[in-house]
Design a protein around this motif. Sequence first.
Motif, PDB file in Angstrom:
ATOM      1  N   LEU A 142       0.803  -1.224   0.000  1.00  0.00           N
ATOM      2  CA  LEU A 142       0.000   0.000   0.000  1.00  0.00           C
ATOM      3  C   LEU A 142       0.835   1.273   0.000  1.00  0.00           C
ATOM      4  CD1 LEU A 142      -2.766  -1.021   2.584  1.00  0.00           C
ATOM      5  CD2 LEU A 142      -2.826  -1.196   0.078  1.00  0.00           C
ATOM      6  N   ALA A 143       2.103   1.175   0.341  1.00  0.00           N
ATOM      7  CA  ALA A 143       2.932   2.382   0.492  1.00  0.00           C
ATOM      8  C   ALA A 143       3.039   3.180  -0.791  1.00  0.00           C
ATOM      9  CB  ALA A 143       4.322   1.998   0.995  1.00  0.00           C
ATOM     10  N   ASP A 144       2.915   2.531  -1.937  1.00  0.00           N
ATOM     11  CA  ASP A 144       3.082   3.208  -3.220  1.00  0.00           C
ATOM     12  C   ASP A 144       1.795   3.810  -3.765  1.00  0.00           C
ATOM     13  OD1 ASP A 144       5.797   2.489  -3.282  1.00  0.00           O
ATOM     14  OD2 ASP A 144       5.340   0.560  -4.219  1.00  0.00           O
ATOM     15  N   LEU A 145       0.704   3.669  -3.048  1.00  0.00           N
ATOM     16  CA  LEU A 145      -0.573   4.147  -3.563  1.00  0.00           C
ATOM     17  C   LEU A 145      -0.787   5.625  -3.256  1.00  0.00           C
ATOM     18  CD1 LEU A 145      -3.066   1.271  -2.670  1.00  0.00           C
ATOM     19  CD2 LEU A 145      -1.556   1.507  -4.651  1.00  0.00           C
ATOM     20  N   PRO A 146      -1.373   6.377  -4.197  1.00  0.00           N
ATOM     21  CA  PRO A 146      -1.793   7.751  -3.890  1.00  0.00           C
ATOM     22  C   PRO A 146      -3.035   7.727  -3.002  1.00  0.00           C
ATOM     23  CG  PRO A 146      -2.494   7.137  -6.093  1.00  0.00           C
ATOM     24  CD  PRO A 146      -1.663   5.990  -5.592  1.00  0.00           C
ATOM     25  N   ARG A 147      -3.427   8.901  -2.523  1.00  0.00           N
ATOM     26  CA  ARG A 147      -4.581   8.982  -1.620  1.00  0.00           C
ATOM     27  C   ARG A 147      -5.875   8.560  -2.322  1.00  0.00           C
ATOM     28  NH1 ARG A 147      -5.961  11.241   3.368  1.00  0.00           N
ATOM     29  NH2 ARG A 147      -7.968  12.295   3.512  1.00  0.00           N
ATOM     30  N   ARG A 148      -6.000   8.846  -3.598  1.00  0.00           N
ATOM     31  CA  ARG A 148      -7.150   8.386  -4.384  1.00  0.00           C
ATOM     32  C   ARG A 148      -6.628   7.502  -5.504  1.00  0.00           C
ATOM     33  NH1 ARG A 148     -11.912  11.432  -2.872  1.00  0.00           N
ATOM     34  NH2 ARG A 148     -13.033  10.128  -4.354  1.00  0.00           N
ATOM     35  N   VAL A 149      -7.220   6.326  -5.647  1.00  0.00           N
ATOM     36  CA  VAL A 149      -6.701   5.350  -6.605  1.00  0.00           C
ATOM     37  C   VAL A 149      -7.824   4.417  -7.035  1.00  0.00           C
ATOM     38  CG1 VAL A 149      -6.011   3.729  -4.775  1.00  0.00           C
ATOM     39  CG2 VAL A 149      -4.834   3.665  -6.988  1.00  0.00           C
ATOM     40  N   GLN A 150      -7.725   3.927  -8.250  1.00  0.00           N
ATOM     41  CA  GLN A 150      -8.644   2.910  -8.733  1.00  0.00           C
ATOM     42  C   GLN A 150      -8.123   1.533  -8.323  1.00  0.00           C
ATOM     43  OE1 GLN A 150     -11.586   3.055 -10.892  1.00  0.00           O
ATOM     44  NE2 GLN A 150     -11.613   5.170 -10.144  1.00  0.00           N
ATOM     45  N   VAL A 151      -9.000   0.720  -7.768  1.00  0.00           N
ATOM     46  CA  VAL A 151      -8.594  -0.618  -7.333  1.00  0.00           C
ATOM     47  C   VAL A 151      -9.621  -1.644  -7.778  1.00  0.00           C
ATOM     48  CG1 VAL A 151      -7.306   0.199  -5.325  1.00  0.00           C
ATOM     49  CG2 VAL A 151      -9.739  -0.370  -5.089  1.00  0.00           C
ATOM     50  N   GLY A 152      -9.186  -2.905  -7.753  1.00  0.00           N
ATOM     51  CA  GLY A 152     -10.091  -4.009  -8.029  1.00  0.00           C
ATOM     52  C   GLY A 152      -9.754  -5.186  -7.140  1.00  0.00           C
ATOM     53  N   PHE A 153     -10.782  -5.855  -6.644  1.00  0.00           N
ATOM     54  CA  PHE A 153     -10.620  -7.046  -5.814  1.00  0.00           C
ATOM     55  C   PHE A 153     -11.334  -8.195  -6.525  1.00  0.00           C
ATOM     56  CE2 PHE A 153     -10.886  -3.369  -2.891  1.00  0.00           C
ATOM     57  CZ  PHE A 153      -9.591  -3.397  -2.409  1.00  0.00           C
ATOM     58  N   PHE A 154     -10.584  -9.237  -6.853  1.00  0.00           N
ATOM     59  CA  PHE A 154     -11.124 -10.293  -7.703  1.00  0.00           C
ATOM     60  C   PHE A 154     -11.086 -11.632  -6.961  1.00  0.00           C
ATOM     61  CE2 PHE A 154      -9.189  -7.011 -10.378  1.00  0.00           C
ATOM     62  CZ  PHE A 154     -10.328  -6.564 -11.038  1.00  0.00           C
ATOM     63  N   PRO A 155     -12.189 -11.989  -6.297  1.00  0.00           N
ATOM     64  CA  PRO A 155     -12.256 -13.221  -5.512  1.00  0.00           C
ATOM     65  C   PRO A 155     -12.775 -14.401  -6.338  1.00  0.00           C
ATOM     66  CG  PRO A 155     -14.208 -11.937  -5.107  1.00  0.00           C
ATOM     67  CD  PRO A 155     -13.388 -11.156  -6.110  1.00  0.00           C
ATOM     68  N   PHE A 156     -12.562 -15.607  -5.810  1.00  0.00           N
ATOM     69  CA  PHE A 156     -13.259 -16.770  -6.334  1.00  0.00           C
ATOM     70  C   PHE A 156     -14.760 -16.527  -6.181  1.00  0.00           C
ATOM     71  CE2 PHE A 156      -9.620 -19.611  -4.582  1.00  0.00           C
ATOM     72  CZ  PHE A 156      -8.789 -19.195  -5.604  1.00  0.00           C
ATOM     73  N   LYS A 157     -15.524 -17.023  -7.136  1.00  0.00           N
ATOM     74  CA  LYS A 157     -16.982 -16.898  -7.067  1.00  0.00           C
ATOM     75  C   LYS A 157     -17.531 -18.106  -6.304  1.00  0.00           C
ATOM     76  CE  LYS A 157     -20.960 -15.609  -9.905  1.00  0.00           C
ATOM     77  NZ  LYS A 157     -21.452 -15.394 -11.305  1.00  0.00           N
ATOM     78  N   LEU A 158     -17.276 -18.115  -4.997  1.00  0.00           N
ATOM     79  CA  LEU A 158     -17.657 -19.234  -4.148  1.00  0.00           C
ATOM     80  C   LEU A 158     -19.035 -19.021  -3.538  1.00  0.00           C
ATOM     81  CD1 LEU A 158     -14.382 -19.854  -2.100  1.00  0.00           C
ATOM     82  CD2 LEU A 158     -15.202 -21.145  -4.069  1.00  0.00           C
ATOM     83  N   GLN A 159     -19.760 -20.109  -3.369  1.00  0.00           N
ATOM     84  CA  GLN A 159     -21.014 -20.051  -2.624  1.00  0.00           C
ATOM     85  C   GLN A 159     -20.658 -20.185  -1.150  1.00  0.00           C
ATOM     86  OE1 GLN A 159     -24.019 -19.643  -4.363  1.00  0.00           O
ATOM     87  NE2 GLN A 159     -24.848 -19.093  -2.372  1.00  0.00           N
ATOM     88  N   GLY A 160     -19.968 -19.183  -0.633  1.00  0.00           N
ATOM     89  CA  GLY A 160     -19.464 -19.263   0.729  1.00  0.00           C
ATOM     90  C   GLY A 160     -19.321 -17.903   1.360  1.00  0.00           C
ATOM     91  N   ASP A 161     -18.730 -17.901   2.566  1.00  0.00           N
ATOM     92  CA  ASP A 161     -18.693 -16.697   3.393  1.00  0.00           C
ATOM     93  C   ASP A 161     -17.503 -15.799   3.109  1.00  0.00           C
ATOM     94  OD1 ASP A 161     -16.736 -17.384   6.217  1.00  0.00           O
ATOM     95  OD2 ASP A 161     -16.965 -18.733   4.529  1.00  0.00           O
TER      96      ASP A 161
END
Length: 213
Positions: A182-201
């Motif tokens: 995270l140290a290299d990120l500016p205060r405002r940034v575009q991000v994406g989180f790509f999880p497995f499509k699990l039928q779970g918690d």
Amino acid sequence: MLHDLSHPVTDGMMVYPGDPEVSIAPALTVAHDGVLVERIEMGSHTGTHMDAPAHTVADGRTMADVRLDDLVGDALVLRVPDLTDGQRYGWDELSAAGEIPATVPAIVIIDTGWARWFGDDRATRHPHLDPDAAAELWRRGMRLLAVDTLSPDATGDASADFPVHEIVLGGDGLIVENLCGLADLPRRVQVGFFPFKLQGDGAPVRAVAFLQD
């Protein structure tokens, strides 16, 4: 430019206390079977991962119910350096580097610097977010909270409750834990989180920041 915010998933890696251990071993080999296939055993909250509401909310939505639109977008990065083991940090610490806008993006990332301890016993003594601050971020528009610690709540007390989880997941929001880089990120940034499509918690994610060259 793409910037990886994820810890690698490795055999025997650190997990949240009490979670299933990670085991990665060959199930098939090139020498014997002509292909290499790994057998992977791990919990749904391994490494850099996402908590869906079902993690703490009965009948809450699962990872399979999470929309892609919830996982990609503009993020506000709040830095809270120089925290001590087990410290609870709140609004004063979050706003020390600059005023927090009255309306925040749906994604808020908190950088404590604690990712450097991932894999060390000290990782379990991470700082944790004051629930009043979490509630204020929620009021201002946050719907996905991402942290570089094992949890936004305190870790290690089996009798402890999870007030930040209750605020975010209880509101049908999402939590990402164990970010890094995270140290290299500016205060405002575009991000994406790509999880497995699990039928779970929950599910491991590949977390990415989209940086300008």
